[in-house]
Design a protein around this motif. Structure first.
Motif, PDB file in Angstrom:
ATOM      1  N   LEU A 243      12.043  33.470   7.123  1.00 36.03           N
ATOM      2  CA  LEU A 243      12.700  32.809   5.993  1.00 36.03           C
ATOM      3  C   LEU A 243      13.154  31.392   6.378  1.00 36.03           C
ATOM      4  CD1 LEU A 243      14.757  35.835   4.632  1.00 36.03           C
ATOM      5  CD2 LEU A 243      12.826  34.738   3.502  1.00 36.03           C
ATOM      6  N   MET A 244      13.670  31.244   7.587  1.00 34.83           N
ATOM      7  CA  MET A 244      14.091  29.902   8.043  1.00 34.83           C
ATOM      8  C   MET A 244      12.897  28.963   8.105  1.00 34.83           C
ATOM      9  SD  MET A 244      17.449  29.920   8.766  1.00 34.83           S
ATOM     10  CE  MET A 244      17.998  28.999  10.195  1.00 34.83           C
ATOM     11  N   ALA A 245      11.748  29.500   8.564  1.00 37.49           N
ATOM     12  CA  ALA A 245      10.540  28.672   8.630  1.00 37.49           C
ATOM     13  C   ALA A 245      10.074  28.265   7.235  1.00 37.49           C
ATOM     14  CB  ALA A 245       9.441  29.436   9.364  1.00 37.49           C
ATOM     15  N   GLU A 246      10.176  29.169   6.287  1.00 42.87           N
ATOM     16  CA  GLU A 246       9.780  28.853   4.914  1.00 42.87           C
ATOM     17  C   GLU A 246      10.695  27.793   4.312  1.00 42.87           C
ATOM     18  OE1 GLU A 246       9.734  32.542   2.825  1.00 42.87           O
ATOM     19  OE2 GLU A 246       7.819  33.197   3.684  1.00 42.87           O
ATOM     20  N   LEU A 247      11.971  27.802   4.699  1.00 42.45           N
ATOM     21  CA  LEU A 247      12.869  26.741   4.247  1.00 42.45           C
ATOM     22  C   LEU A 247      12.408  25.379   4.779  1.00 42.45           C
ATOM     23  CD1 LEU A 247      16.591  27.998   4.550  1.00 42.45           C
ATOM     24  CD2 LEU A 247      15.296  27.501   2.482  1.00 42.45           C
ATOM     25  N   GLN A 248      12.100  25.349   6.060  1.00 42.16           N
ATOM     26  CA  GLN A 248      11.719  24.073   6.677  1.00 42.16           C
ATOM     27  C   GLN A 248      10.383  23.559   6.163  1.00 42.16           C
ATOM     28  OE1 GLN A 248      12.801  25.321  10.974  1.00 42.16           O
ATOM     29  NE2 GLN A 248      13.150  23.121  10.906  1.00 42.16           N
ATOM     30  N   SER A 249       9.475  24.507   5.787  1.00 48.77           N
ATOM     31  CA  SER A 249       8.157  24.072   5.306  1.00 48.77           C
ATOM     32  C   SER A 249       8.173  23.716   3.824  1.00 48.77           C
ATOM     33  CB  SER A 249       7.136  25.184   5.562  1.00 48.77           C
ATOM     34  OG  SER A 249       7.463  26.340   4.796  1.00 48.77           O
ATOM     35  N   GLY A 250       9.301  23.977   3.155  1.00 49.68           N
ATOM     36  CA  GLY A 250       9.392  23.646   1.737  1.00 49.68           C
ATOM     37  C   GLY A 250       8.895  24.740   0.811  1.00 49.68           C
ATOM     38  N   VAL A 251       8.525  25.917   1.351  1.00 44.64           N
ATOM     39  CA  VAL A 251       8.059  27.024   0.513  1.00 44.64           C
ATOM     40  C   VAL A 251       9.188  27.510  -0.395  1.00 44.64           C
ATOM     41  CG1 VAL A 251       7.224  29.405   0.542  1.00 44.64           C
ATOM     42  CG2 VAL A 251       6.299  27.730   2.157  1.00 44.64           C
ATOM     43  N   ARG A 252      10.410  27.479   0.109  1.00 44.53           N
ATOM     44  CA  ARG A 252      11.570  27.877  -0.693  1.00 44.53           C
ATOM     45  C   ARG A 252      12.714  26.902  -0.435  1.00 44.53           C
ATOM     46  NH1 ARG A 252      13.049  33.124  -0.471  1.00 44.53           N
ATOM     47  NH2 ARG A 252      11.029  33.920   0.252  1.00 44.53           N
ATOM     48  N   ARG A 253      13.643  26.842  -1.407  1.00 45.00           N
ATOM     49  CA  ARG A 253      14.787  25.942  -1.284  1.00 45.00           C
ATOM     50  C   ARG A 253      15.984  26.626  -0.655  1.00 45.00           C
ATOM     51  NH1 ARG A 253      16.202  23.226  -6.805  1.00 45.00           N
ATOM     52  NH2 ARG A 253      17.765  22.320  -5.409  1.00 45.00           N
ATOM     53  N   SER A 254      16.077  27.955  -0.820  1.00 42.43           N
ATOM     54  CA  SER A 254      17.174  28.724  -0.230  1.00 42.43           C
ATOM     55  C   SER A 254      16.732  30.176  -0.139  1.00 42.43           C
ATOM     56  CB  SER A 254      18.452  28.604  -1.074  1.00 42.43           C
ATOM     57  OG  SER A 254      18.248  29.178  -2.347  1.00 42.43           O
ATOM     58  N   PHE A 255      17.475  30.965   0.591  1.00 39.98           N
ATOM     59  CA  PHE A 255      17.198  32.401   0.624  1.00 39.98           C
ATOM     60  C   PHE A 255      18.498  33.161   0.853  1.00 39.98           C
ATOM     61  CE2 PHE A 255      16.860  31.454   5.202  1.00 39.98           C
ATOM     62  CZ  PHE A 255      17.581  32.510   5.763  1.00 39.98           C
ATOM     63  N   SER A 256      18.466  34.443   0.461  1.00 39.40           N
ATOM     64  CA  SER A 256      19.593  35.345   0.682  1.00 39.40           C
ATOM     65  C   SER A 256      19.046  36.623   1.285  1.00 39.40           C
ATOM     66  CB  SER A 256      20.309  35.634  -0.638  1.00 39.40           C
ATOM     67  OG  SER A 256      21.403  36.514  -0.435  1.00 39.40           O
ATOM     68  N   MET A 257      19.696  37.148   2.302  1.00 40.44           N
ATOM     69  CA  MET A 257      19.230  38.373   2.942  1.00 40.44           C
ATOM     70  C   MET A 257      20.414  39.152   3.514  1.00 40.44           C
ATOM     71  SD  MET A 257      17.699  37.187   6.683  1.00 40.44           S
ATOM     72  CE  MET A 257      17.325  38.882   7.125  1.00 40.44           C
ATOM     73  N   GLU A 258      20.190  40.420   3.757  1.00 39.19           N
ATOM     74  CA  GLU A 258      21.144  41.254   4.469  1.00 39.19           C
ATOM     75  C   GLU A 258      20.633  41.434   5.890  1.00 39.19           C
ATOM     76  OE1 GLU A 258      21.465  44.827   2.265  1.00 39.19           O
ATOM     77  OE2 GLU A 258      22.493  43.901   0.553  1.00 39.19           O
ATOM     78  N   LYS A 259      21.528  41.262   6.838  1.00 34.75           N
ATOM     79  CA  LYS A 259      21.122  41.436   8.229  1.00 34.75           C
ATOM     80  C   LYS A 259      22.336  41.845   9.048  1.00 34.75           C
ATOM     81  CE  LYS A 259      21.802  36.854  10.292  1.00 34.75           C
ATOM     82  NZ  LYS A 259      21.157  35.799  11.095  1.00 34.75           N
TER      83      LYS A 259
END
Length: 613
Positions: A243-259
Motif C-alpha cells: 500500500l505504501m508503494a502504491e501511494l508513492q507510485s500514484g496508484v492511490r492517494r490514501s489508504f486505510s488498513m487494520e494491522k
C-alpha cells in the motif's frame, strides 16, 4: 405518543453525523449484509441501520421496509439513544410511550422493537441497529447477544468513515500547516486524541504525537530511531509495504488498513491506520502522514462475531444444498430417520410423509398425500393439537410435549411444528415428532427416586413440600381447610440402643406401612427424618374429623410390631395444625404442628394435641 428527549451531547452528535457525510448516500453492501443477518438470526421481517438526524431518522440500510426515512418524533430509535445496551419493546400496543404512535397504529404496524445504540468511542450515539416485528415477542438472551455483536460491526464501519474523514482533515491541516507557523501545526499535531505520525519516504518516524507513544509504549525519542517496519507485526508488513508503494507510485492517494504493532513490551496490539502521502511545492513526494486508532478490544469482539457469522453461513449453505437435492434423496433420508416427518399445507392437508407413518399409523406415506390430517389424528387429539397448528401457520415455531398418537399405546412423542415460509408467506408447516417414551420413563424414575425416602419408600421432605404447596393453592380456591399431623415415635431411641440400627430400620418400615393403612384414602403420608412422620389430610372441615384421624393413628401404632427379636411396642406423639387460606407458607404450618407435637409428648406419650390458632 411520548416524544424522546434530546441527548445531552446533541450538538456534538449532529456535528459528527454531518461530518461523516453518510446521510442520503446510496446503499452499501457492508451495511446491507448486517441487516440481512439480523433479519435471519432474529427471524424478523424488518431490520434497519437507523441514523437519527435533527428532525428525522434516516435508514442507511433496510430490510422489509420501503420508506427511506420517518420523522424523528415518531422514531423508536430516538428513545434508544438514551439506553446503555438494548431498548426492547415486547408489545408496543401495551407500552404507554408508543401505543398511539402512527408507526404502531398504521403501517408498518410495529409491535416488537429491539434497538442497540450505535456509539462512537467518545460516547456519541448516532443511531441504532434495530430489529422490528409486526407481532409481539420476547427477545431471547442469544438473540440479544447476537444483535449487540452485529451492532459493534456497524460501529466499525462508521469508525472507518470517521477515520477516513479524520485522515482527510489531518491531511488538510498538514497542508495548511506548511504555510502557517510550525508552532500552530505542532499544537494541532500533538493535542488531538488520536495517534498521529509523520514518516519519511524511507519509513523512518520523523514526528510522533503523545497518543501514538501511548499506543506503542515507546517514547518519542525511541520511535525517532526506528522505522515503521521495525514495530509492524511481520504477518502484516507485506500488505503495509504494498500500500505504501502504491501511494508513492500514484496508484492511490490514501489508504486505510487494520494491522498489528509490536509494542515495546513485546505484545501485539491491533490498530486502524489511515495514511496519506504529502508532496512538496514542486509536486514531488515529501513524507507520509498517518492517523492511528487502537482497536484491540474491537478486534476481539469482531473475531467472536466472525466465527459466529461463518457458522451461520455454513448452516445456510448446508440447508440450501439440502433443498436442491432430489425428492428421492430427501425421501430416503427422511425414511431412515427414527422420527415422524411430515409437511402440511395451510389447509391442513399432508404434502409429504416419511416411512415412519406406516409404522405408527399403518398407512403408506404415498396414500396420505393430499389427505387431511384427520386421516391420522383422532378428534380429541386434533382438538389438542389444533392451537399449535394455528401458531405454526402464524409463523411461530412451537413444540408440543407428551403427544400420544394412539390411545391404545403407551408411546409418548414430542412434536415440533416449523413454519414453511416461502416468498415471505407461510405456506404450511413441517412436523418433526420424536419418540420420547424411554426418556420420559427415565425422567419419571429419576423424579420418583428424588421424591422417595429410600428406607421406607414413603414420600420424602421434598415431596412433602410439593404437596403442602398444592394444598395451600387448593384452599385459596376452596376454603375447606386441610390438616398436617406431625408425628414422632415414643420409645424408638431405646429400641435402637438395645437392638441396634437394623432392627430400628425394620421397625420404621413397619411403622410406615401401618401409617399408610390407618389414614384415609387420598391422605398423604411421608417420612420427614429419623422417626418423624407427617400426614397431610385434605378437606378436613372440623376438629372432630382431625381427632378421629389422630385416634386411628395412635391406636394403630400402639399395637405391638412383630420383629425378628420379638414383639416390640412404641407409641406416637401427634401434633395437629389446620391449614387454611390465611396461611402464607408451608413452613409456618409445619412449625405449628411441630410445636403441638412436642406439647403432646411433654404431657403424655402416645397422644395428640391440636395447635393453638
Amino acid at each position: 405518543m411520548l416524544i424522546a428527549s434530546e441527548p445531552e451531547n446533541e450538538r456534538s452528535r449532529l456535528t459528527l453525523l454531518q461530518n461523516l457525510a453518510i446521510l442520503d448516500t446510496p446503499p452499501e453492501e457492508a451495511f446491507d449484509r448486517i441487516t440481512r443477518v439480523v433479519s435471519q438470526v432474529l427471524s424478523v421481517p424488518i431490520a434497519l441501520v437507523s441514523l437519527v438526524d435533527e428532525n428525522r431518522q434516516w435508514f442507511k440500510s433496510r430490510v422489509g421496509l420501503e420508506a427511506q426515512q420517518t420523522p424523528r418524533d415518531m422514531a423508536f430509535c430516538a428513545h434508544a439513544l438514551h439506553v446503555a445496551d438494548v431498548l426492547v419493546i415486547e408489545d408496543a400496543l401495551r407500552d404507554p410511550r408508543f401505543h398511539d404512535n402512527p408507526l404502531v397504529t398504521g403501517p408498518p404496524n410495529v409491535r416488537f422493537y429491539a434497538g442497540v445504540p450505535l456509539r462512537t468511542e467518545d460516547g456519541l450515539t448516532l443511531g441504532t441497529l434495530c430489529a422490528i416485528d409486526t407481532k409481539p415477542r420476547v427477545l431471547a438472551d442469544g438473540e440479544r447477544a447476537a444483535l449487540m455483536d452485529l451492532a459493534r460491526v456497524v460501529e466499525r464501519e462508521l469508525l472507518n468513515r470517521r477515520v477516513n474523514a479524520h485522515s482527510r482533515v489531518v491531511w488538510e491541516e498538514e497542508r495548511q500547516a506548511r504555510v502557517r507557523s510550525d508552532a500552530r501545526f505542532g499544537a494541532i499535531f500533538h493535542e488531538t486524541p488520536t495517534g498521529k505520525v509523520i514518516v519519511g519516504l524511507e519509513g523512518r518516524f520523523i514526528e510522533v504525537n503523545p497518543k501514538f507513544c501511548e499506543i506503542t509504549g515507546f517514547t518519542a525519542d525511541e520511535l525517532k530511531t526506528k522505522t515503521f517496519r521495525e514495530i509492524t507485526h511481520p504477518d502484516d508488513l507485506h500488505d503495509d509495504l504494498v500500500l505504501m508503494a502504491e501511494l508513492q507510485s500514484g496508484v492511490r492517494r490514501s489508504f486505510s488498513m487494520e494491522k498489528r504493532y509490536i509494542r515495546k513490551s513485546g505484545e501485539s496490539i491491533w490498530v486502524q491506520i489511515s495514511v496519506s502521502l504529502l508532496h512538496d511545492e514542486s509536486g514531488a513526494p515529501d513524507h507520509f502522514i498517518g492517523v492511528v486508532l487502537d482497536i484491540t478490544d474491537r478486534k476481539k469482539s469482531e473475531r467472536v462475531l466472525l466465527e459466529y457469522q461463518e457458522q451461520l453461513e455454513r448452516s445456510v449453505e448446508e440447508r440450501t444444498q439440502e433443498l436442491v437435492r432430489s425428492q428421492g434423496t430427501l425421501q430416503t433420508i427422511a425414511d431412515n430417520l427414527p422420527i415422524l416427518i411430515a409437511q402440511v399445507d395451510s389447509e391442513l392437508r399432508y404434502r409429504f410423509n416419511n416411512r415412519v407413518y406406516l409404522e405408527v399409523f399403518g398407512i403408506e406415506p404415498a396414500a396420505l398425500y393430499g389427505q387431511p390430517v384427520t386421516a391420522t389424528l383422532g378428534p380429541e387429539l386434533l382438538d389438542e393439537l389444533l392451537p399449535f397448528f394455528q401458531r405454526a401457520l402464524a409463523g411461530e415455531r412451537v413444540t408440543k410435549d407428551a403427544v400420544q398418537y394412539r390411545s391404545n399405546e403407551e408411546r409418548i412423542w414430542s412434536a415440533t411444528y416449523i413454519p414453511d415460509i416461502r416468498d415471505g408467506e407461510v405456506a404450511g408447516f413441517f412436523v418433526m415428532s420424536n419418540d420420547v417414551t424411554e426418556q420420559k420413563r427415565i425422567e419419571r424414575t429419576l423424579y420418583d427416586k428424588a421424591m422417595l425416602d429410600p428406607l421406607t419408600d414413603l414420600p420424602n421432605r421434598r415431596a412433602l413440600q410439593d404437596r403442602l404447596e398444592r394444598s395451600l393453592q387448593r384452599v385459596r380456591q376452596d376454603p375447606t381447610p386441610f390438616v398436617v399431623l406431625f408425628m414422632d415415635l415414643d420409645g424408638f431411641k431405646a429400641i435402637n440402643d438395645v437392638h441396634g440400627h437394623d432392627i430400628g430400620d425394620e421397625l420404621l418400615r413397619h411403622v410406615a406401612r401401618r401409617l399408610s393403612q390407618s389414614v384415609r384414602k387420598g391422605d398423604f403420608v411421608c417420612r420427614l427424618a429419623g422417626d418423624e412422620f407427617i400426614v397431610v389430610a385434605d378437606s378436613v372441615p372440623t376438629e372432630d374429623i382431625a381427632r378421629r384421624i389422630a385416634d386411628d393413628i395412635t391406636a394403630a401404632i400402639a399395637e405391638p410390631f412383630a420383629l425378628p427379636v420379638g414383639a416390640l411396642t412404641v407409641g406416637v406423639s401427634v401434633g395437629i395444625a389446620f391449614g387454611c387460606e390465611n396461611d402464607l407458607t408451608s413452613e409456618a404450618i409445619l412449625a405449628r404442628a411441630d410445636g403441638a407435637m412436642y406439647e403432646a409428648k411433654r404431657r403424655r406419650r402416645n397422644a395428640y394435641r391440636l395447635a393453638d390458632g
